[in-house]
Scaffold this motif. Sequence first.
Motif, short mmCIF file in Angstrom:
data_model
loop_
_atom_site.label_atom_id
_atom_site.label_comp_id
_atom_site.label_asym_id
_atom_site.label_seq_id
_atom_site.Cartn_x
_atom_site.Cartn_y
_atom_site.Cartn_z
N TYR A 232 11.74 1.17 -5.20
CA TYR A 232 10.74 0.15 -4.86
C TYR A 232 10.11 -0.42 -6.13
CZ TYR A 232 6.42 -1.98 -3.26
OH TYR A 232 5.39 -2.86 -3.06
N ARG A 233 9.75 0.45 -7.06
CA ARG A 233 9.10 0.00 -8.28
C ARG A 233 10.02 -0.88 -9.13
NH1 ARG A 233 6.27 5.83 -9.73
NH2 ARG A 233 4.51 5.64 -8.25
N GLN A 234 11.28 -0.51 -9.17
CA GLN A 234 12.23 -1.32 -9.95
C GLN A 234 12.45 -2.69 -9.30
OE1 GLN A 234 15.76 1.09 -10.53
NE2 GLN A 234 14.97 1.90 -12.47
N LEU A 235 12.48 -2.71 -7.97
CA LEU A 235 12.61 -3.99 -7.26
C LEU A 235 11.38 -4.87 -7.51
CD1 LEU A 235 14.17 -3.39 -3.72
CD2 LEU A 235 14.89 -5.08 -5.42
N ALA A 236 10.21 -4.25 -7.46
CA ALA A 236 8.97 -5.01 -7.70
C ALA A 236 8.97 -5.60 -9.10
CB ALA A 236 7.77 -4.10 -7.49
N LYS A 237 9.46 -4.83 -10.04
CA LYS A 237 9.54 -5.32 -11.42
C LYS A 237 10.55 -6.46 -11.54
CE LYS A 237 10.51 -3.69 -16.12
NZ LYS A 237 10.88 -2.51 -16.95
N GLN A 238 11.68 -6.32 -10.85
CA GLN A 238 12.74 -7.32 -10.90
C GLN A 238 12.33 -8.63 -10.23
OE1 GLN A 238 15.66 -7.15 -12.36
NE2 GLN A 238 16.71 -8.95 -11.51
N LEU A 239 11.56 -8.52 -9.13
CA LEU A 239 11.25 -9.70 -8.32
C LEU A 239 9.86 -10.29 -8.57
CD1 LEU A 239 12.70 -8.46 -4.90
CD2 LEU A 239 13.81 -9.93 -6.59
N HIS A 240 9.09 -9.70 -9.44
CA HIS A 240 7.72 -10.18 -9.64
C HIS A 240 7.73 -11.61 -10.18
CE1 HIS A 240 3.47 -10.26 -10.50
NE2 HIS A 240 3.35 -9.05 -9.94
N PRO A 241 7.03 -12.53 -9.51
CA PRO A 241 7.06 -13.95 -9.92
C PRO A 241 6.43 -14.21 -11.29
CG PRO A 241 5.44 -13.60 -8.19
CD PRO A 241 6.22 -12.33 -8.30
N ASP A 242 5.52 -13.36 -11.74
CA ASP A 242 4.87 -13.59 -13.05
C ASP A 242 5.85 -13.44 -14.21
OD1 ASP A 242 2.58 -14.00 -11.67
OD2 ASP A 242 1.65 -12.07 -12.16
N ARG A 243 6.97 -12.80 -13.97
CA ARG A 243 7.99 -12.64 -15.02
C ARG A 243 8.96 -13.81 -15.06
NH1 ARG A 243 8.76 -7.41 -16.97
NH2 ARG A 243 7.28 -5.88 -16.17
N GLU A 244 8.76 -14.79 -14.19
CA GLU A 244 9.68 -15.93 -14.10
C GLU A 244 9.02 -17.19 -14.65
OE1 GLU A 244 12.84 -17.61 -14.06
OE2 GLU A 244 13.04 -15.77 -12.86
N MET A 245 9.69 -17.89 -15.54
CA MET A 245 9.16 -19.11 -16.14
C MET A 245 9.51 -20.35 -15.32
SD MET A 245 7.53 -17.85 -18.60
CE MET A 245 7.06 -19.38 -19.42
#
Length: 399
Positions: A232-245
Motif C-alpha cells: 500500500y505504501r509503495q502504491l501511494a508513493k507511486q501514485l501520489h499526484p504531488d510527485r507528478e509535474m
Amino acid sequence: MTTVILSSLTTTQSTKTKKSKLNQLWSDVEKKRQRNQRYQAKLDDFYHYFKTSTEEQEQEVCFATEKWIHHLFSFIPRKTIKGAQREALYDWIQEELAILEANPFNTVNTTELRDTFTEALMADSSNQPETDSITDEELGHFREEMSMMLGHDLDLSDEELLEMVKEPQKFHDYLQELIAEKMEDEHSEGEDDIDWGADDFFSEGNGQANVDSSHNESSKAFFSDKQITKLYRQLAKQLHPDREMDEVKKSEKSILMQQLSQTKKEKDVIALLLMAQQYLPNHEMVMDKDMIERLQATLKEKIRQLNIEHQELQYGNDLKSVIWQKFGGGSKAAREKELRQYRDTLLRETKALFEKCQEIKTVKQLQLHLKDRANASRFEAQLLRMDPSELFGFDDDWF
C-alpha cells in the motif's frame, strides 16, 4: 516458500494444487468483475436513454398533478362537503401528494404543497371547533380528521391537541416536524436499504451473517499484513499526484489516489492487489503456505461479494435497476415499443388531469366523485371485516 511478482500472480500455472486453486480464484474474480461492469454499463446506458426519451413526459404528469392538487385544495373551505365526503377529499389529496412524491423525476416542490395543504386545513373552520366550549367528542373528531390527513395516528395527548387547537401555529409547527422526519427517514432508507425481494435470499439464514462477519474480519486482518501494508505504501508513493509535474497526469493520479484511499477504507485486499498488478507489476511478494491460504479465503470472499453485487444490479430497488426491470427486457425493438406505449400512457394521464381541472368546477360535481370514493372505501372496509366463507359463499357442507 515462494517469491512471485504481482504480474504473474493471476497467470502463473503450476501443478501444485494450492497454486492452481489460487490461479482459478483470480480468474473467477476477474470474470465476475467484468460481468458486473458490463451489466452496470448496460443499466447506465438504458437509464440515459430513458431520461432522454421519457423524462419530459414524466415531468409533464407531475406538473398536471400539481395543478390538480391545487384544484382540490380550493374545495377544502367549502362547508357543504361534510363527513365521509370530506374524509374522501383529504384522502384524495394525500393520495395525489404521495404519487407526486414517489416520482423520481418530479421537480415540483412537494414540501410547499404540503405546507399549503396544512394551511388550508388550519384555515378550514370545519376543522377548528370553538375552543372555549369544545367537547371530548369534538376533540376526538378533530383528532380523527388530522390522523386521516397524516395517514397515521397523532402521537399527542388530549391536552396537547387541545392546546394546538387553541394555537394553530403550534399545530402547524408540529406538522412541519413530522414532514421533516418523514423525508429524512425516506432519504435514509433510500441510501441504506436493499430490498432483495425474498426473505430466503441467503439459504443459510442467520448463519450467513456469521460467515459474512468472519470473512470481513479475515479481510481486515489480512489488510494489516506487513507485506500488504508495504505494498500500500509503495502504491501511494507511486501514485501520489504531488510527485507528478504534468497537469494531465497529476489529475489522473489524483483519481487513482482516491481509489487507493477507498481500498484502504474498505480493507479491500483484492482491489489493492489489482491496482498493484497494474502500477507495480514487478513488485515481489513471498507466497508461503499461510499467505496462499489467506489470499484464497479473501478471493472467495470477493467472489461472494461480486455475486451479491450482481444480484443487486439485477433485482435491486435503485432507480436504474427498477427502470431496466420494467422496460429493459426483450429486443431493442421491443424495448422501444414498450417505452413508446408508456409515453403515450403518460400523455393520456396528463391530459386527463388537466381535463378534470376544467370539468370539475362546482361542489356538486366534485361531490359525485367524492361519493364514489367514499363508497369504495366503505366497501373495502367491509371486505376486510368479512369472513372468507361469507365472501365466497362457502358453507359447512364444503368442508
